[in-house]
Scaffold this active site. Structure first.
Site, PDB file in Angstrom:
ATOM      1  CE1 TYR A  59      -3.301  -2.725  -0.012  1.00 47.17           C
ATOM      2  CE2 TYR A  59      -3.898  -2.155   2.233  1.00 47.17           C
ATOM      3  CZ  TYR A  59      -4.105  -2.911   1.101  1.00 47.17           C
ATOM      4  OH  TYR A  59      -5.114  -3.847   1.067  1.00 47.17           O
ATOM      5  CB  SER A 104     -14.331  -4.391  -2.623  1.00 46.06           C
ATOM      6  OG  SER A 104     -14.911  -3.510  -3.577  1.00 46.06           O
ATOM      7  CG  LEU A 110     -19.566   0.484   0.406  1.00 52.02           C
ATOM      8  CD1 LEU A 110     -19.583   1.996   0.603  1.00 52.02           C
ATOM      9  CD2 LEU A 110     -20.867  -0.131   0.889  1.00 52.02           C
ATOM     10  N   GLY A 139     -16.489  -0.929  -4.895  1.00 54.34           N
ATOM     11  CA  GLY A 139     -15.929   0.236  -5.569  1.00 54.34           C
ATOM     12  C   GLY A 139     -16.849   1.437  -5.593  1.00 54.34           C
ATOM     13  N   GLY A 140     -17.766   1.521  -4.620  1.00 58.95           N
ATOM     14  CA  GLY A 140     -18.682   2.658  -4.543  1.00 58.95           C
ATOM     15  C   GLY A 140     -20.030   2.426  -5.181  1.00 58.95           C
TER      16      GLY A 140
END
Length: 329
Positions: free
Chosen positions: A53, A215, A217, A219-220
């Site tokens: 990261y 993840s 959501l 990716g939104g």
């Protein structure tokens, strides 16, 4: 804050996991520290990161941000269940040397020492394999992990992005060695992507692994993307744009947002709350870029989704069914 055991272990972790992938690339150091202080203040004790990261030329930057936060003292490190991951090549782009990635014993040793230095700590609570390495036998992997446990550098081992049969292979080999084996699996799992229900989650439950969805959501997409693009006047991008361009997917997401609007629920919070109802789930990873996003995620813990909503969500996003019933008589 609500807590649960991590799989079959005695370790107690919060039912939300603070994902730190945005710390560095999206959120600066001081704001990242503030988010971690707020999370810890709310009782969220499970923090997840990875050695890669920061990405690109900044690989390792996120772990460094956690390290400077721990160095502030105040019991921060003692209160946190710290999870990190290794697999990807940590060499500078264009300078990727052999044996600087994947799960060989030599790279596991190298990677854990580098993470400990960046994190400014003497041990990692949960050390996770970020991906499957099909070229390294599990006997070699467990030999390396057993040494690290004996040295006190790590306490538990977990997997990420493993298939069901790899979870079985890993833990059967660990059992032959008298080792604890995997105690968690971090996989993509949300209303849109439910294939983990076929074999990954059942395998994890059978072998006593806590499941940590990433993840949540998607990716939104499950955060109310249609309403945000319509009322916010901004264009969707990336995965959201591709999804909204497909008429069937757009209709599915519209039905989802309409259902939750009917019940006065915020989509992102409802998507997290749904995961908390699923069998075998320890807690989803939330990766806030801002304090407001953290507050929204914390509110999901208080949601008790009505049966009508749960039924409606299953109708809009039907799961794949269990294996082999999903594809055989």
């Amino acid at each position: 804050m609500k807590y649960t055991q991590l799989g079959r272990t005695g370790l107690k972790v919060s039912r939300l996991v603070l994902g730190t992938m945005n710390f560095g690339p999206q959120t600066n150091e001081s704001d990242s520290h503030a988010i971690m202080d707020s999370a810890l203040g709310a009782g969220l004790n499970f923090f997840d990161t990875a050695n890669v990261y920061g990405w690109g030329e900044n690989k390792g930057r996120t772990e460094e941000i956690l390290g400077t936060w721990f160095a502030q003292g105040g019991g921060r490190r003692d209160k946190v269940v710290l999870a990190t991951k290794m697999y990807g090549n940590m060499g500078a782009d264009g300078e990727a040397w052999p044996n600087h990635d994947k799960l060989s014993a030599v790279n596991i040793r190298r990677a854990v020492d580098a993470s400990l230095k960046r994190l400014q700590t003497d041990h990692i609570d949960l050390y996770q394999f970020h991906h499957v390495d099909r070229n390294t036998p599990f006997d070699e992997i467990w030999q390396a992990i057993d040494v690290l446990v004996q040295q006190g550098k790590i306490l538990y081992a977990g997997s990420s992005n493993f298939s069901g049969y790899k979870i079985v292979q890993a833990n059967e080999q660990a059992a032959r060695r008298g080792s604890l084996g995997l105690v968690s699996e971090q996989c993509i799992y949300n209303l849109v992507e439910r294939r983990a229900e076929m074999e990954v989650i059942p395998a994890a439950q059978e072998y006593g692994l806590g499941v940590i969805p990433w993840s949540p959501l998607h990716g939104g997409l499950l955060g109310g993307v249609i309403k945000k693009t319509t009322e916010g006047g901004r264009r969707a991008s990336g995965r959201a744009a591709d999804a909204l361009a497909d008429p069937a997917t757009r209709a599915q997401l519209q039905a989802y947002e309409d259902l939750l609007d009917k019940h006065g629920l915020e989509p992102g919070e409802a998507a997290l709350a749904w995961l908390l109802t699923r069998p075998g789930i320890t807690g989803p990873i939330v990766g806030p870029r801002t304090a407001e996003q953290l507050d929204s995620a914390l509110r999901a813990l208080e949601l008790d989704l009505p049966e009508a909503v749960l039924t409606g969500l299953d109708e809009i996003f039907p799961g794949p069914g269990p294996s082999p019933e999903a594809f055989a008589w």
